[in-house]
Motif scaffolding. Structure first.
Motif, short mmCIF file in Angstrom:
data_model
loop_
_atom_site.label_atom_id
_atom_site.label_comp_id
_atom_site.label_asym_id
_atom_site.label_seq_id
_atom_site.Cartn_x
_atom_site.Cartn_y
_atom_site.Cartn_z
N GLY A 15 0.82 -1.21 0.00
CA GLY A 15 0.00 0.00 0.00
C GLY A 15 0.85 1.26 0.00
N VAL A 16 1.91 1.27 0.82
CA VAL A 16 2.80 2.42 0.88
C VAL A 16 3.53 2.60 -0.45
CG1 VAL A 16 4.90 3.33 1.95
CG2 VAL A 16 3.10 2.34 3.38
N LEU A 17 4.01 1.50 -1.03
CA LEU A 17 4.71 1.59 -2.32
C LEU A 17 3.81 2.16 -3.40
CD1 LEU A 17 6.63 -1.82 -2.29
CD2 LEU A 17 7.65 0.46 -2.11
N ARG A 18 2.58 1.69 -3.43
CA ARG A 18 1.66 2.18 -4.46
C ARG A 18 1.33 3.66 -4.23
NH1 ARG A 18 -0.93 0.50 -8.69
NH2 ARG A 18 -2.79 1.63 -9.33
N ARG B 199 8.18 1.11 -7.22
CA ARG B 199 7.99 -0.27 -7.64
C ARG B 199 9.18 -1.11 -7.20
NH1 ARG B 199 3.96 -1.40 -10.96
NH2 ARG B 199 4.91 -3.33 -11.72
N LEU B 200 8.92 -2.36 -6.95
CA LEU B 200 9.96 -3.31 -6.58
C LEU B 200 10.65 -3.82 -7.84
CD1 LEU B 200 7.85 -5.36 -4.01
CD2 LEU B 200 9.71 -3.77 -3.46
N ILE C 2 1.13 -8.84 -3.86
CA ILE C 2 1.93 -7.98 -4.73
C ILE C 2 1.19 -7.69 -6.04
CG2 ILE C 2 4.03 -7.96 -6.16
CD1 ILE C 2 5.40 -9.48 -3.85
N MET C 3 0.51 -8.71 -6.57
CA MET C 3 -0.23 -8.52 -7.81
C MET C 3 -1.48 -7.66 -7.60
SD MET C 3 0.03 -12.25 -9.63
CE MET C 3 1.49 -12.74 -10.55
N MET C 4 -2.11 -7.79 -6.45
CA MET C 4 -3.30 -6.98 -6.18
C MET C 4 -2.96 -5.49 -6.26
SD MET C 4 -5.99 -8.93 -5.64
CE MET C 4 -7.07 -7.68 -5.01
N PHE C 5 -1.78 -5.13 -5.71
CA PHE C 5 -1.38 -3.72 -5.68
C PHE C 5 -0.56 -3.31 -6.90
CE2 PHE C 5 -2.38 -4.43 -1.22
CZ PHE C 5 -2.93 -3.23 -0.82
N ASP C 6 -0.13 -4.29 -7.70
CA ASP C 6 0.66 -4.03 -8.91
C ASP C 6 1.87 -3.15 -8.60
OD1 ASP C 6 1.45 -4.08 -11.55
OD2 ASP C 6 0.21 -2.36 -12.11
N VAL C 7 2.71 -3.62 -7.67
CA VAL C 7 3.92 -2.87 -7.32
C VAL C 7 5.18 -3.60 -7.76
CG1 VAL C 7 2.86 -1.67 -5.37
CG2 VAL C 7 3.92 -3.92 -5.00
#
Length: 583
Positions: A469-472, A477-478, A498-503
């Protein structure tokens, strides 16, 4: 009998699954958005009770969550069972009827999973877990103030849910249903849900952890213990799920322990030897968890409350406030708080606090943007000071004193993720690395500071969700995950988040070894709907993939940040790290 209306039942199902399993939450949003449309639908009340009792195959999904590091430093996990969207709605409907039925009433000594005072108004199937926990701790403190020389016995039932005896609880469940005024189709749905839960754990013992109906079964399993110990120690017996506290005179400690072990043994349960402790009453009063519940002007809670009051009256200032907080290094999700600020529920709370002339509410009602920024700085300074003091102090000996110390430290570290620039949190890594209770937090710090994803892949749960959430939110992005040695159920859940947030991008080669069902699940999480139904299998996975068919890839992001109704709570994921599912 008060029963929640369909839109409220939808909210309850959503709130039961948001923290438990984000993909299921999104799938429920797809379902209720399509069912309700612009007008309230009676589908939950009319169709589900007719169809669910005829459902042959239970629709549940097994997920793994990080629990702790064991003595060898290896991760241990707890398995949770997640209901499908339609199952979650059926469960919310049944629980709404149970909450008003005398046969399912709670003992006065029980503080967990309490029925709502107003079944027709509450957005939760049970009162929020924090309310019961606070009430229990405050009641213990009040009892000890009258009996300061008593000793507090702290005990925990080992692997409670997996060891519940089905032969004990089923007759109690049936008797409570038969004594109720529930409609026949609701009773049939309740019994079918119970049989489905039992079928998920073959053998004579166990109900799965995760479904909300399991908590009702858990209370029935402990009903005899509750009644017996409450009669023996009136006012001095307190239970929160399987966490048992008994306050007794020093001379009665041994007999109380003997009774507790005897009663548990009769029910096929065992008191956990490593989680039992004895605390003098005066020591509990001095250091107990009731001290954590007070909201002070410079607390994180007061800051969030002030922001919501500001956004309620000046919604057009949300973007400006967000930008200024970002510039100062805060990571507070203003967009989520702005939604919560406009809800009727928050407006009613604010009006009530103002009427009571609560100092924090009065100050918040006249706060300017500058006031909020100054308050945020003061809160950050206060949290930093407390963190440094705790990190430099010795950890108390004994399981209970250590637990209280860790609770306070976790309270501070969880809030630090919203109060400090990410890179400034590096000072936490070394001291927290020495505390096994904070393995998840350390992995999150390494994710956010060094973009090191691999440690946290072994720890699916609230920490990874908060990190994504914070990354998005910050647009980071990772690095691409090119290869994973083994994709097991633990890694699968982490990849799903990870896929849910697409980061992060995940190379196709990393998931080639997955089964068809596992790939289908990750396709759901990545927002790639199937074009047509492959086969009518009537499983959890079949259901969520069908619900996704008419959705776009971006829909899941909208639903993560928005809400179905203003009665749905706003979630700050980092506040749940290490706590919500500790039963």
């Amino acid at each position: 009998m008060q029963v929640a209306k369909p839109n409220l039942l939808a909210v309850r199902a959503l709130q039961a699954t948001r923290r438990l399993h984000l993909p299921t939450y999104i799938a429920i949003r797809y379902l209720v958005d399509s069912v309700f449309g612009s007008a309230e639908s009676a589908w939950i009340e009319t169709t589900l009770p007719r169809k669910y009792p005829r459902r042959l195959v239970p629709r549940f999904y097994s997920v793994m969550r990080f629990k702790k590091l064991n003595g060898r430093g290896e991760p241990e996990y707890r398995e949770f069972t997640v209901p499908s969207p339609s199952t979650a709605l059926a469960e919310a409907l049944v629980l709404s009827h149970m909450g008003g039925s005398p046969g399912f009433a709670k003992s006065r000594s029980v503080y967990s999973y309490l029925w709502p005072i107003r079944q027709d108004k509450s957005p939760f199937s049970f009162e929020h877990y924090v309310n019961g926990y606070k009430t229990r701790n405050n009641d213990i403190a009040r009892y000890l103030e009258a009996h300061p020389n008593y000793v507090v016995i702290v005990s925990d039932i080992e692997k409670f849910y997996p060891n519940i005896q089905k032969s004990t609880v089923k007759p109690l469940f049936v008797a409570a249903l038969n004594a109720s005024e529930m409609p026949t189709e609701i009773r049939e749905t309740a019994m079918h849900l119970l049989e489905h839960l039992f079928s998920l754990m073959p053998g004579e013992k166990g109900v799965p952890t995760g479904p909300e109906l399991s908590h009702v079964v858990g209370d029935l399993a402990l009903a005899t213990i509750d009644r017996s110990l409450n009669e023996k120690y009136p006012g001095g017996y307190f239970r929160y799920v399987d966490d048992i506290v008994i306050a007794v005179p020093k001379t009665e400690v041994e007999s109380a322990l003997h009774l507790l072990h005897t009663f548990a043994s009769v029910e096929g349960l065992t008191i956990h030897p490593d989680k039992s402790d004895q605390i003098p009453g005066d020591e509990w009063l001095a250091h107990g968890p009731h001290h954590l519940h007070k909201v002070t002007p410079n607390s994180f809670e007061a800051l969030i409350f002030q922001i919501k009051v500001f956004l309620r009256t000046r919604a057009d200032s949300a973007e400006s406030l967000s930008e200024k907080l970002d510039q100062l290094g805060f990571s507070i999700p203003i967009s989520r708080l702005a939604v919560a600020a406009q809800s009727d529920g928050f407006g009613q709370r604010l009006a009530r606090f103002l009427k009571l002339r609560w100092r924090i509410a009065l100050g918040a009602s006249v706060a300017s943007e500058r006031n909020i920024l100054d308050r945020a700085e003061m809160v950050r300074s206060a949290v930093l000071s407390e963190l440094n003091a705790m990190l430099s102090s010795l950890v108390p000996a004994g399981p209970t004193l250590r637990k209280w110390h860790m609770q306070k430290l976790r309270y501070l570290t969880n809030r630090a993720f919203y109060l400090f620039p990410t890179k400034e949190l590096r000072f936490l890594i070394d001291p927290l690395s020495r505390l096994p209770e904070f393995a998840e937090t350390v992995a999150l710090l390494r994710l956010l500071i060094d973009l090191d994803v691999f440690p946290i892949l072994q720890m699916p749960g609230a920490a990874l969700m908060a990190g994504c959430g914070v990354l998005r939110q910050t647009g980071r992005r990772l690095p691409t995950i090119e290869k994973i040695a083994v994709v097991n159920p633990v890694i699968l859940e982490s990849l799903a988040t990870i896929m849910m947030f697409d980061v992060c991008d995940i190379a196709d080669e990393a998931i080639d070894a997955l089964t068809l069902d596992e790939r289908e699940f990750l396709l759901f999480c990545s927002g790639k709907p199937q074009l047509q139904r492959a086969a009518a299998r009537f499983t959890y996975l079949d259901e969520i993939r069908c619900l996704q068919m008419s959705q776009s890839s971006a829909d899941r992001f909208i639903k993560i940040e928005s809400r179905f109704s203003d009665q749905e709570s706003v979630v700050l994921d980092a506040l749940d790290i290490g706590g919500d599912y500790d039963y």
